[in-house]
Design an enzyme around this catalytic site. Sequence first.
Site, PDB file in Angstrom:
ATOM      1  N   LYS A 106      29.677  44.390  48.262  1.00 46.31           N
ATOM      2  CA  LYS A 106      29.898  45.474  47.312  1.00 46.31           C
ATOM      3  C   LYS A 106      29.805  44.970  45.878  1.00 46.31           C
ATOM      4  O   LYS A 106      29.883  43.766  45.620  1.00 46.31           O
ATOM      5  CB  LYS A 106      31.249  46.146  47.563  1.00 46.31           C
ATOM      6  CG  LYS A 106      32.466  45.260  47.363  1.00 46.31           C
ATOM      7  CD  LYS A 106      33.719  45.979  47.871  1.00 46.31           C
ATOM      8  CE  LYS A 106      34.982  45.166  47.656  1.00 46.31           C
ATOM      9  NZ  LYS A 106      35.425  45.104  46.266  1.00 46.31           N
TER      10      LYS A 106
ATOM     11  N   ALA B 245      42.530  41.229  48.686  1.00 41.60           N
ATOM     12  CA  ALA B 245      42.826  41.016  47.273  1.00 41.60           C
ATOM     13  C   ALA B 245      41.848  41.839  46.404  1.00 41.60           C
ATOM     14  O   ALA B 245      40.761  42.164  46.851  1.00 41.60           O
ATOM     15  CB  ALA B 245      42.686  39.532  46.922  1.00 41.60           C
ATOM     16  N   THR B 246      42.263  42.163  45.226  1.00 38.17           N
ATOM     17  CA  THR B 246      43.629  42.057  44.742  1.00 38.17           C
ATOM     18  C   THR B 246      44.340  43.385  44.958  1.00 38.17           C
ATOM     19  O   THR B 246      43.703  44.434  44.966  1.00 38.17           O
ATOM     20  CB  THR B 246      43.683  41.677  43.240  1.00 38.17           C
ATOM     21  OG1 THR B 246      43.040  42.718  42.477  1.00 38.17           O
ATOM     22  CG2 THR B 246      43.016  40.346  42.983  1.00 38.17           C
TER      23      THR B 246
ATOM     24  N   ASP C 299      37.786  41.314  50.159  1.00 33.29           N
ATOM     25  CA  ASP C 299      37.531  40.264  49.159  1.00 33.29           C
ATOM     26  C   ASP C 299      38.404  39.015  49.290  1.00 33.29           C
ATOM     27  O   ASP C 299      38.734  38.396  48.270  1.00 33.29           O
ATOM     28  CB  ASP C 299      37.669  40.839  47.743  1.00 33.29           C
ATOM     29  CG  ASP C 299      36.681  41.957  47.477  1.00 33.29           C
ATOM     30  OD1 ASP C 299      35.744  42.138  48.277  1.00 33.29           O
ATOM     31  OD2 ASP C 299      36.846  42.661  46.471  1.00 33.29           O
TER      32      ASP C 299
ATOM     33  N   CYS D  92      40.901  45.871  43.989  1.00 33.87           N
ATOM     34  CA  CYS D  92      40.044  46.309  45.079  1.00 33.87           C
ATOM     35  C   CYS D  92      40.804  46.828  46.292  1.00 33.87           C
ATOM     36  O   CYS D  92      40.321  47.701  46.999  1.00 33.87           O
ATOM     37  CB  CYS D  92      39.113  45.170  45.471  1.00 33.87           C
ATOM     38  SG  CYS D  92      38.001  44.686  44.125  1.00 33.87           S
TER      39      CYS D  92
END
Length: 229
Positions: free
Chosen positions: A120, A148-149, A32, A153
């Site tokens: 996702k 992150a974070t 992410d 995640c």
Amino acid sequence: MDHEPETARVYDRAGFGHSVPRGARPAVVVVDFSYGFTDPSYPTGADMTAPVLATAQLLAAARSAGAPVVFTTIAYDPGQVAGLMWLRKARGMAALEAGSRLVEIDARLDPRPDEHLVVKTGASAFFGTGLATYLVSRGVDTVVVAGATTSGCVRATVVDAVQYGFPPLVPRDCVADRAPEPHGASLFDIDEKYGDVVDLADVLDYLTRPSDPDTAPSTTTEPKPEVSV
């Protein structure tokens, strides 16, 4: 009062804090690092410049070594925004709309067309995705997790990685959060229970070693040095 020695004693007594084995076929999973997280102009984002640039170094080493690289992004369609339970708790995440700039991988990481992208809708990169199958198909035996974070995640991905049988390594330089307190607490928790929190230099050295089982680290579990949080 300083509680760190007592905390270390309690965790040591419980048998936590040992190192995971490292295999000969690692992959890098970047969780992410999309603009919705790395661009502070968005409410869901923060200034993650240093971890993003450190991750660019990590990716350069992985690509040079021929290790698989996986990116993940969270993206929701309108039906998911209306129905997913997580978005009732974390309502700001609903801004991560499929097709928007917020879900694009940060260009500073130079994502390549031949690198796998996992889209996702949950915290873990494994939840509801084909990531585990992809890693098995590539013969991966160790997962390096960046992104992150840290408290969300990244931690969820590390927990699932070890539960799927992939030893996780987390270079502390390559993960980021919106606030220092959850970031530090999560690094401590990961290092004690689920994976190894290490320096970027350690991972770069690991990735550049020949992929030969004879040169892989021993699987003997040894106590790890204390993590500074």
